[in-house]
Design a protein around this motif. Structure first.
Motif, PDB file in Angstrom:
ATOM      1  N   ASP A  29     -10.361 -20.430   0.875  1.00 34.20           N
ATOM      2  CA  ASP A  29     -10.115 -20.508   0.008  1.00 34.20           C
ATOM      3  C   ASP A  29     -11.297 -22.309  -0.420  1.00 34.20           C
ATOM      4  OD1 ASP A  29      -8.456 -19.718  -1.676  1.00 34.20           O
ATOM      5  OD2 ASP A  29      -6.498 -21.050  -1.525  1.00 34.20           O
ATOM      6  N   LEU A  89     -14.308 -21.544  -0.918  1.00 30.58           N
ATOM      7  CA  LEU A  89     -14.754 -21.218  -2.045  1.00 30.58           C
ATOM      8  C   LEU A  89     -15.115 -22.247  -3.141  1.00 30.58           C
ATOM      9  CD1 LEU A  89     -14.273 -18.533  -4.168  1.00 30.58           C
ATOM     10  CD2 LEU A  89     -12.788 -19.479  -4.191  1.00 30.58           C
ATOM     11  N   VAL A 115     -16.884 -14.692   4.671  1.00 32.99           N
ATOM     12  CA  VAL A 115     -17.010 -13.161   3.583  1.00 32.99           C
ATOM     13  C   VAL A 115     -17.904 -12.455   3.807  1.00 32.99           C
ATOM     14  CG1 VAL A 115     -16.051 -14.653   1.733  1.00 32.99           C
ATOM     15  CG2 VAL A 115     -18.096 -15.278   2.187  1.00 32.99           C
ATOM     16  N   GLU A 141     -19.537 -11.906  -2.660  1.00 33.80           N
ATOM     17  CA  GLU A 141     -17.852 -12.092  -2.927  1.00 33.80           C
ATOM     18  C   GLU A 141     -17.101 -13.011  -3.763  1.00 33.80           C
ATOM     19  OE1 GLU A 141     -16.315 -10.852   1.781  1.00 33.80           O
ATOM     20  OE2 GLU A 141     -14.436 -11.444   0.332  1.00 33.80           O
ATOM     21  N   ARG A 187     -16.878 -13.232  -6.312  1.00 26.61           N
ATOM     22  CA  ARG A 187     -15.703 -12.505  -7.332  1.00 26.61           C
ATOM     23  C   ARG A 187     -15.284 -13.378  -7.451  1.00 26.61           C
ATOM     24  NH1 ARG A 187     -15.449  -6.649  -8.430  1.00 26.61           N
ATOM     25  NH2 ARG A 187     -13.777  -6.482  -9.219  1.00 26.61           N
ATOM     26  N   ARG A 188     -14.120 -13.389  -6.275  1.00 24.90           N
ATOM     27  CA  ARG A 188     -13.387 -14.737  -6.071  1.00 24.90           C
ATOM     28  C   ARG A 188     -13.036 -15.815  -6.688  1.00 24.90           C
ATOM     29  NH1 ARG A 188     -10.992 -14.394   0.285  1.00 24.90           N
ATOM     30  NH2 ARG A 188     -12.297 -12.991   1.104  1.00 24.90           N
ATOM     31  N   SER A 233     -12.356 -14.013 -10.520  1.00 15.57           N
ATOM     32  CA  SER A 233     -11.085 -14.002 -10.011  1.00 15.57           C
ATOM     33  C   SER A 233      -9.843 -14.581 -10.672  1.00 15.57           C
ATOM     34  CB  SER A 233     -10.245 -13.232  -8.674  1.00 15.57           C
ATOM     35  OG  SER A 233     -11.787 -12.008  -8.698  1.00 15.57           O
ATOM     36  N   ARG A 234     -10.761 -16.017  -9.958  1.00 17.60           N
ATOM     37  CA  ARG A 234      -9.510 -16.986  -9.923  1.00 17.60           C
ATOM     38  C   ARG A 234      -9.108 -17.691 -11.026  1.00 17.60           C
ATOM     39  NH1 ARG A 234      -8.760 -22.341  -5.955  1.00 17.60           N
ATOM     40  NH2 ARG A 234      -7.766 -24.128  -7.683  1.00 17.60           N
TER      41      ARG A 234
END
Lengths: 196, 196
Positions: free
Chosen positions: A12, A15, A50, A55, A58-59, A62-63
């Motif tokens: 997280d 990210l 990751v 990726e 994408r995360r 997605s959030r």
């Protein structure tokens, strides 16, 4: 300039660094090298978390998408007159946008050069269709104006809401999230002109 | 892929090629090499017309800005009740945006890394202030809603209008310029909800 830090990242926190860099440089313009510098850890440390920058993209999107689609499952988005559900969804869209600002900003800037980007565009389109369907239902109920075509009205409403990412900054000095959400609902449903 | 062509460019036709490339690659990401390839003429031929890419940017955003500021000099923007002038300006903004689509698109994407970009941002801000002043005057007349702060309302209206560059394509198959302008005026002034 940067000193290598011990890798104390979780998926997280990594990210949130990646999303900041993607928004600054554009996704295409961001390399693993840029991410490694911004995070202050080695590329191999990033690969520990990751598989690569796609990726992370994408995360991140997605959030944003989970936040938006989540709205449609909420009680007030599912029950009641279409126009009231639409008003609820409009307000919640602004709330999700301001609460997840960097993630939604990234989602809105996705171009479609990779599978993940194309997937994100498809999901965005799906969400737009859900909102358009609600607008159509409200028009069928006679609660919203029939003189603007549904697809065009949907685009203009999304245009107004999405433009908020260009200037809204949650720094506590400017406008609050609540004020912005109230204003959007008043403008979208009532327009500027004072009613006689 | 490209064959060198005889230089039959005028400053205007060269400009339209440059604007297309700037919009595709971003101004920062565009080199004289890219412009030379897209135009199919040598770099020195381009330098025959302009001093460099910054002059092309300045000409391009000037065209958009001249279109926008020109609206404010038109009779219906200068005479009559503020709310009517505001409605006229709103409609004309959409018309200028659709008529000068690539130029306005470029203007809206300017970031502020060069003198020309900062100048363009200043001029945009000036234009925004003119429209905000009109909105303020309409509010003082009691003709527009007083429950949304003028600056916020202006931002949201510009957000809706400017978002049109993201999807409007003057290909004759989609929506017409007139339909879009009508829809924006109805939405901005009357909102979605059908009035009792």
């Amino acid at each position: 300039m940067t000193t290598a830090r011990r890798d104390t990242y979780t998926p997280d926190t990594l990210l949130s660094v990646a999303v900041r860099v993607f928004n600054e440089r554009g996704y295409d313009g961001t390399s693993m090298e840029h991410l490694s510098k911004a995070a202050g850890i080695s590329k191999s440390s990033i690969y520990h978390h990751v598989t690569g920058k796609e990726e992370l993209l994408r995360r991140a999107v997605s959030r944003a998408l989970d936040g938006l689609f989540g709205i449609l499952d909420e009680e007030h988005a599912r029950e009641g007159r279409a126009v009231e559900r639409l008003e609820y969804v409009t307000r919640r869209m602004v709330e999700v946008l301001t609460a997840e600002l960097p993630y939604v900003t990234l989602l809105l800037r996705v171009r479609g050069n990779t599978d993940t980007e194309r997937w994100a565009l498809d999901r965005r389109r799906e969400f737009d269709h859900e909102v358009a369907a609600l607008l159509k239902a409200a028009a069928a109920d006679g609660d919203v104006r029939a003189d603007v075509e549904v697809r065009l009205a949907t685009r203009l409403v999304f245009g107004m809401i999405n433009s908020i990412v260009e200037w809204y900054r949650p720094d506590g000095r400017g406008m609050g999230e609540r004020e912005v959400a109230d204003a959007v609902v008043l403008m979208v449903f009532g327009g500027l002109r004072r009613q006689g």
